[in-house]
Design a protein around this motif. Structure first.
Motif, PDB file in Angstrom:
ATOM      1  N   ILE A  30       1.381  -4.364   6.131  1.00  0.00           N
ATOM      2  CA  ILE A  30       1.091  -2.798   6.408  1.00  0.00           C
ATOM      3  C   ILE A  30       1.410  -2.766   7.937  1.00  0.00           C
ATOM      4  O   ILE A  30       2.053  -1.723   8.415  1.00  0.00           O
ATOM      5  CB  ILE A  30      -0.162  -2.284   5.906  1.00  0.00           C
ATOM      6  CG1 ILE A  30      -0.041  -2.204   4.538  1.00  0.00           C
ATOM      7  CG2 ILE A  30      -0.441  -0.664   6.513  1.00  0.00           C
ATOM      8  CD1 ILE A  30       0.829  -1.547   3.641  1.00  0.00           C
ATOM      9  N   ALA A  31       0.845  -3.376   8.780  1.00  0.00           N
ATOM     10  CA  ALA A  31       1.058  -3.297   9.982  1.00  0.00           C
ATOM     11  C   ALA A  31       2.237  -3.605  10.643  1.00  0.00           C
ATOM     12  O   ALA A  31       3.006  -2.763  11.474  1.00  0.00           O
ATOM     13  CB  ALA A  31       0.027  -4.276  11.029  1.00  0.00           C
ATOM     14  N   LEU A  32       3.244  -4.318  10.004  1.00  0.00           N
ATOM     15  CA  LEU A  32       4.447  -4.461  10.295  1.00  0.00           C
ATOM     16  C   LEU A  32       5.482  -3.515   9.856  1.00  0.00           C
ATOM     17  O   LEU A  32       6.425  -3.004  10.705  1.00  0.00           O
ATOM     18  CB  LEU A  32       5.041  -5.756   9.898  1.00  0.00           C
ATOM     19  CG  LEU A  32       4.471  -7.145  10.553  1.00  0.00           C
ATOM     20  CD1 LEU A  32       5.080  -8.461  10.084  1.00  0.00           C
ATOM     21  CD2 LEU A  32       5.049  -7.046  12.137  1.00  0.00           C
ATOM     22  N   SER A  33       4.822  -3.000   8.746  1.00  0.00           N
ATOM     23  CA  SER A  33       6.021  -1.834   8.160  1.00  0.00           C
ATOM     24  C   SER A  33       5.632  -0.508   9.189  1.00  0.00           C
ATOM     25  O   SER A  33       6.819   0.160   9.198  1.00  0.00           O
ATOM     26  CB  SER A  33       5.384  -1.437   6.872  1.00  0.00           C
ATOM     27  OG  SER A  33       5.647  -2.705   5.975  1.00  0.00           O
ATOM     28  N   GLU A  34       4.423  -0.188   9.474  1.00  0.00           N
ATOM     29  CA  GLU A  34       4.215   0.834  10.413  1.00  0.00           C
ATOM     30  C   GLU A  34       4.990   0.659  11.837  1.00  0.00           C
ATOM     31  O   GLU A  34       5.479   1.692  12.291  1.00  0.00           O
ATOM     32  CB  GLU A  34       2.628   1.103  10.257  1.00  0.00           C
ATOM     33  CG  GLU A  34       2.224   1.688   9.202  1.00  0.00           C
ATOM     34  CD  GLU A  34       0.637   1.936   9.579  1.00  0.00           C
ATOM     35  OE1 GLU A  34       0.237   3.205   9.437  1.00  0.00           O
ATOM     36  OE2 GLU A  34      -0.049   1.159   9.982  1.00  0.00           O
ATOM     37  N   ALA A  35       4.796  -0.469  12.279  1.00  0.00           N
ATOM     38  CA  ALA A  35       5.203  -0.696  13.494  1.00  0.00           C
ATOM     39  C   ALA A  35       6.817  -0.387  13.583  1.00  0.00           C
ATOM     40  O   ALA A  35       7.375  -0.307  14.711  1.00  0.00           O
ATOM     41  CB  ALA A  35       4.814  -2.180  13.929  1.00  0.00           C
ATOM     42  N   ALA A  36       7.460  -1.012  12.324  1.00  0.00           N
ATOM     43  CA  ALA A  36       8.945  -0.682  12.448  1.00  0.00           C
ATOM     44  C   ALA A  36       9.425   0.566  12.134  1.00  0.00           C
ATOM     45  O   ALA A  36      10.456   0.794  12.007  1.00  0.00           O
ATOM     46  CB  ALA A  36       9.515  -1.838  11.289  1.00  0.00           C
ATOM     47  N   GLY A  37       8.445   1.447  11.777  1.00  0.00           N
ATOM     48  CA  GLY A  37       8.923   2.910  11.767  1.00  0.00           C
ATOM     49  C   GLY A  37       9.103   3.396  10.299  1.00  0.00           C
ATOM     50  O   GLY A  37       9.598   4.547  10.128  1.00  0.00           O
ATOM     51  N   PHE A  38       8.755   2.420   9.381  1.00  0.00           N
ATOM     52  CA  PHE A  38       8.931   3.150   7.905  1.00  0.00           C
ATOM     53  C   PHE A  38       7.697   4.271   7.561  1.00  0.00           C
ATOM     54  O   PHE A  38       6.548   3.992   8.239  1.00  0.00           O
ATOM     55  CB  PHE A  38       8.456   2.001   7.001  1.00  0.00           C
ATOM     56  CG  PHE A  38       9.623   0.769   7.040  1.00  0.00           C
ATOM     57  CD1 PHE A  38      10.621   1.127   6.207  1.00  0.00           C
ATOM     58  CD2 PHE A  38       9.641  -0.385   7.611  1.00  0.00           C
ATOM     59  CE1 PHE A  38      11.697   0.141   6.011  1.00  0.00           C
ATOM     60  CE2 PHE A  38      10.477  -1.319   7.419  1.00  0.00           C
ATOM     61  CZ  PHE A  38      11.463  -1.227   6.721  1.00  0.00           C
ATOM     62  N   ALA A  39       8.197   4.994   6.830  1.00  0.00           N
ATOM     63  CA  ALA A  39       7.348   6.207   6.638  1.00  0.00           C
ATOM     64  C   ALA A  39       6.578   6.052   5.366  1.00  0.00           C
ATOM     65  O   ALA A  39       5.447   6.654   5.092  1.00  0.00           O
ATOM     66  CB  ALA A  39       8.033   7.742   6.402  1.00  0.00           C
ATOM     67  N   ALA A  40       6.815   4.992   4.568  1.00  0.00           N
ATOM     68  CA  ALA A  40       6.310   4.629   3.264  1.00  0.00           C
ATOM     69  C   ALA A  40       6.673   3.193   2.744  1.00  0.00           C
ATOM     70  O   ALA A  40       7.527   2.728   3.129  1.00  0.00           O
ATOM     71  CB  ALA A  40       6.568   5.673   2.011  1.00  0.00           C
ATOM     72  N   ILE A  41       5.725   2.916   1.946  1.00  0.00           N
ATOM     73  CA  ILE A  41       5.889   1.303   1.323  1.00  0.00           C
ATOM     74  C   ILE A  41       5.808   1.522  -0.247  1.00  0.00           C
ATOM     75  O   ILE A  41       4.616   1.986  -0.685  1.00  0.00           O
ATOM     76  CB  ILE A  41       5.174   0.095   1.869  1.00  0.00           C
ATOM     77  CG1 ILE A  41       5.478  -1.333   1.681  1.00  0.00           C
ATOM     78  CG2 ILE A  41       3.631   0.700   1.712  1.00  0.00           C
ATOM     79  CD1 ILE A  41       4.993  -2.311   2.270  1.00  0.00           C
ATOM     80  N   GLU A  42       6.518   0.763  -1.041  1.00  0.00           N
ATOM     81  CA  GLU A  42       6.427   0.700  -2.360  1.00  0.00           C
ATOM     82  C   GLU A  42       6.090  -0.641  -2.543  1.00  0.00           C
ATOM     83  O   GLU A  42       6.613  -1.841  -2.114  1.00  0.00           O
ATOM     84  CB  GLU A  42       7.607   1.110  -3.347  1.00  0.00           C
ATOM     85  CG  GLU A  42       7.845   0.707  -4.646  1.00  0.00           C
ATOM     86  CD  GLU A  42       9.160   0.645  -5.058  1.00  0.00           C
ATOM     87  OE1 GLU A  42       9.490  -0.209  -5.944  1.00  0.00           O
ATOM     88  OE2 GLU A  42       9.951   1.101  -4.542  1.00  0.00           O
TER      89      GLU A  42
END
Length: 290
Positions: free
Chosen positions: A92-104
């Protein structure tokens, strides 16, 4: 990230097509899409392996490249979250840092197996997935970051089990559910039993394969429709035909003439914003040169 939340809360079904690199993201943006989907299955094919072979950092790097040239909200196919509940914190930390708006995130065995591509699932116990969702929710720093919980269990253990899992995942804090139906007609039952917000995914054939209009889907609680493959399938078919034509000494079926090739290159220059880059050079390193 709040932009995706706003779009999902609108009175229209949000359609997010597959993108797999910066160029495809720019093309989807040009076409007018308001959300994009970085799909694991297609990314695995792009790398000539499978989704099961992809790493978190590979997907994050792809997301960074896309986000650097395109501000449209980007949804990450997070496979199984790349680990157990503890691993979700870094995911989650890397996904948010990369600028993703959502994760499945789906409830399959980690590491994922290639047999998923031929319809054989390896679902983890629902309790393990519930723990992963709870940790994903606790790990996010931005409350607008959307967590989508996915289950494919309808394909093997039946729709009732998939619905039971969906209810448990929602109680665990998932913002949206994706219950993959075994048959397209099950999408209606899923909507009626679970209610929204729900995600739906075309499994070949685009929207026509769903058997319902976007208005009907929205009325059943579906808020996000993802096409995870069509752009890659089209690109693969075109590139395969091109290489075979070149190898045979024939004209490429798309860029068959110098004029056609030049026109396509002009379109590429427009998509990547070449004129903006040239203008910077004219005002700086090229200034005053004859």
């Amino acid at each position: 990230m709040s932009r995706l939340r706003e779009l999902l809360g609108s009175d229209k079904l949000l359609v997010a097509p597959l993108v797999f690199n910066a160029l495809t993201a720019r093309l989807a943006d040009e076409a007018g899409f308001q959300a994009l989907y970085l799909g694991g299955g297609s990314m695995g094919y792009v790398k000539a392996v499978t989704e099961a072979n992809l790493t978190l950092t590979e997907m994050v790097e792809a997301g960074l490249e896309i986000r650097s040239v395109c501000r449209v909200p980007l949804i990450l196919d997070g496979a199984c979250g790349w680990g157990d509940a503890m691993h979700l914190r870094r995911t989650i930390a890397l996904s948010e840092a990369a600028g993703f708006a959502a994760i499945e995130i789906e409830d399959q065995l980690a590491p994922k197996r290639a047999h998923h591509h031929v319809g054989i699932e390896h679902a983890i116990p629902a309790e393990m997935m519930v723990a992963k969702i709870r940790e994903a929710v606790a790990a996010r720093s931005d409350p607008d970051f959307v967590i989508i919980a996915r289950t494919n269990t309808a394909r093997e253990t039946g729709l009732d089990e998939a619905l039971r899992r969906g209810e448990a995942y929602r109680r665990a804090g998932a913002d949206m559910l994706f219950v993959l139906p075994k048959r397209s007609e099950d999408a209606r039952t899923i909507g009626e039993r679970l209610g929204g917000p729900l995600m739906y995914m075309t499994m070949g054939g685009g929207l026509a394969s769903v058997g319902m209009s976007v208005e009907e889907l929205h009325g059943l609680g579906y808020r996000l429709l993802v096409d995870p493959a069509t752009p890659l399938l089209a690109a693969y078919a075109a590139m395969r035909a091109s290489y075979r034509a070149l190898a045979a000494g024939d004209a490429d079926p798309t860029a068959a003439t110098p004029q056609a090739a030049a026109e396509i290159q002009k379109l590429i220059h427009h998509t990547i914003g070449l004129e903006t880059l040239l203008d910077i050079e004219r005002r700086t390193v090229e200034a005053g040169q004859s």
